[in-house]
Design an enzyme around this catalytic site. Structure first.
Site, short mmCIF file in Angstrom:
data_model
loop_
_atom_site.label_atom_id
_atom_site.label_comp_id
_atom_site.label_asym_id
_atom_site.label_seq_id
_atom_site.Cartn_x
_atom_site.Cartn_y
_atom_site.Cartn_z
N CYS A 21 8.51 21.78 -3.79
CA CYS A 21 7.65 20.56 -4.09
C CYS A 21 8.14 19.43 -3.51
O CYS A 21 8.90 19.23 -3.16
CB CYS A 21 7.22 20.51 -6.27
SG CYS A 21 7.08 18.84 -6.13
N GLU A 22 6.97 18.59 -2.59
CA GLU A 22 6.75 17.86 -2.36
C GLU A 22 6.91 16.52 -2.99
O GLU A 22 7.24 15.70 -2.27
CB GLU A 22 5.88 18.54 -1.10
CG GLU A 22 3.92 17.92 -2.13
CD GLU A 22 3.34 17.71 -0.96
OE1 GLU A 22 1.89 17.13 -1.49
OE2 GLU A 22 3.20 19.00 0.04
N HIS A 23 6.60 16.84 -4.56
CA HIS A 23 6.95 15.39 -4.67
C HIS A 23 8.29 14.89 -4.83
O HIS A 23 9.04 14.27 -5.29
CB HIS A 23 5.66 15.33 -6.72
CG HIS A 23 4.33 15.70 -5.89
ND1 HIS A 23 3.76 16.86 -6.90
CD2 HIS A 23 3.15 15.75 -4.78
CE1 HIS A 23 2.83 16.84 -6.20
NE2 HIS A 23 2.57 16.16 -5.46
N HIS A 24 9.21 16.42 -5.43
CA HIS A 24 9.83 15.75 -6.07
C HIS A 24 11.43 16.69 -5.01
O HIS A 24 12.81 16.58 -5.65
CB HIS A 24 10.69 16.23 -7.19
CG HIS A 24 9.80 15.43 -8.15
ND1 HIS A 24 8.13 15.39 -9.21
CD2 HIS A 24 9.80 14.61 -9.09
CE1 HIS A 24 7.23 15.28 -9.54
NE2 HIS A 24 8.57 13.93 -9.67
N CYS A 28 10.69 21.09 -11.16
CA CYS A 28 10.97 19.46 -11.81
C CYS A 28 9.47 18.98 -13.25
O CYS A 28 9.42 18.16 -13.72
CB CYS A 28 9.29 18.94 -10.59
SG CYS A 28 7.68 19.47 -10.59
N GLN A 55 1.55 24.02 -5.26
CA GLN A 55 0.98 25.80 -5.34
C GLN A 55 -0.37 25.84 -4.92
O GLN A 55 -0.11 26.87 -4.50
CB GLN A 55 1.48 25.88 -6.97
CG GLN A 55 1.50 27.36 -6.98
CD GLN A 55 1.32 27.85 -8.15
OE1 GLN A 55 2.78 27.24 -9.13
NE2 GLN A 55 1.08 29.01 -9.38
N HIS A 58 8.20 25.77 -12.47
CA HIS A 58 8.68 24.12 -11.49
C HIS A 58 9.52 23.22 -11.73
O HIS A 58 9.61 22.90 -13.06
CB HIS A 58 7.93 23.70 -10.86
CG HIS A 58 5.74 24.25 -10.70
ND1 HIS A 58 5.58 23.93 -8.69
CD2 HIS A 58 5.25 25.40 -10.77
CE1 HIS A 58 4.49 24.63 -9.18
NE2 HIS A 58 4.42 25.88 -9.90
#
Length: 198
Positions: free
Chosen positions: A87-90, A158, A128, A156
């Protein structure tokens, strides 16, 4: 660059990433000299480079390298393709399965290439929704089929390990082009990927 299972590392980049992991590990309060941690920065660097190897691979070239003229014009499905991404956020993992179908338009592609396309796009920092779109558009633009469909189901970390901490949630995304935009074709595809044909 042709597809390969990446286990060769650029020494300079690996050393730079290793140094950054050393700083992170130290900053969170861990002892860099502790037995179990001494080699962790290098291992983490190599893991990160492996998990992001998709930036250095060309998915369209993978498909082009295995396209064959063929008159077959019924649906081709490869389902239950395992995928693992970050995941690019976390920068935490998400993982699940992709289901891909296409209707040929004069060309078919080697079946192993569809899972490889999933791998190339998964081995990047992703969400995703974009992963689904990337796979769909690559197949559509390169193979130029009469239709293409992609469904991804993923869990996920996250959401499971932090944040809302919901361990049993699954996210489903989908994309359809060409003949799969027709409800009857889409319904047949969705029926087949959920059917137990064994």
């Amino acid at each position: 660059m042709p597809y390969k299972n990446f286990e060769e590392y650029n020494i300079k980049v690996t050393e730079e990433v290793k140094d950054k992991f050393k700083s992170i590990i130290s900053d969170i309060g861990e002892d860099l000299d502790r037995d179990g941690i001494v080699k962790t920065p290098e291992r983490a660097a190599k893991a990160m480079l492996f998990l992001t190897q998709g930036y250095h691979q060309d998915p369209a070239e993978i498909l082009k390298g295995a396209m064959f003229k063929e008159d077959y014009d019924d649906m081709v499905i490869v389902k239950d393709i395992e995928l693992y991404s970050l995941c690019e956020h976390h920068m935490l993992p998400f993982f699940g399965k992709a289901h891909i179908a296409y209707i040929p338009n004069g060309h078919i592609v080697g079946l192993s290439k569809l899972p490889r396309i999933v791998d190339v796009f998964s081995r990047r920092l992703q969400v995703q929704e974009r992963l689904t779109h990337d796979i769909l558009e690559c197949i559509n633009d390169t193979l130029k089929p009469k239709g293409v469909a992609v469904v991804i189901e993923a869990s996920h970390m996250c959401m499971m390990m932090r944040g809302v901490q919901k361990q049993n949630s699954v996210t489903t995304t989908s994309g359809f082009r060409g003949q799969f935009e027709k409800i009857e074709t889409r319904t047949e595809f969705l029926r087949l990927i959920t059917a137990d044909l064994g």
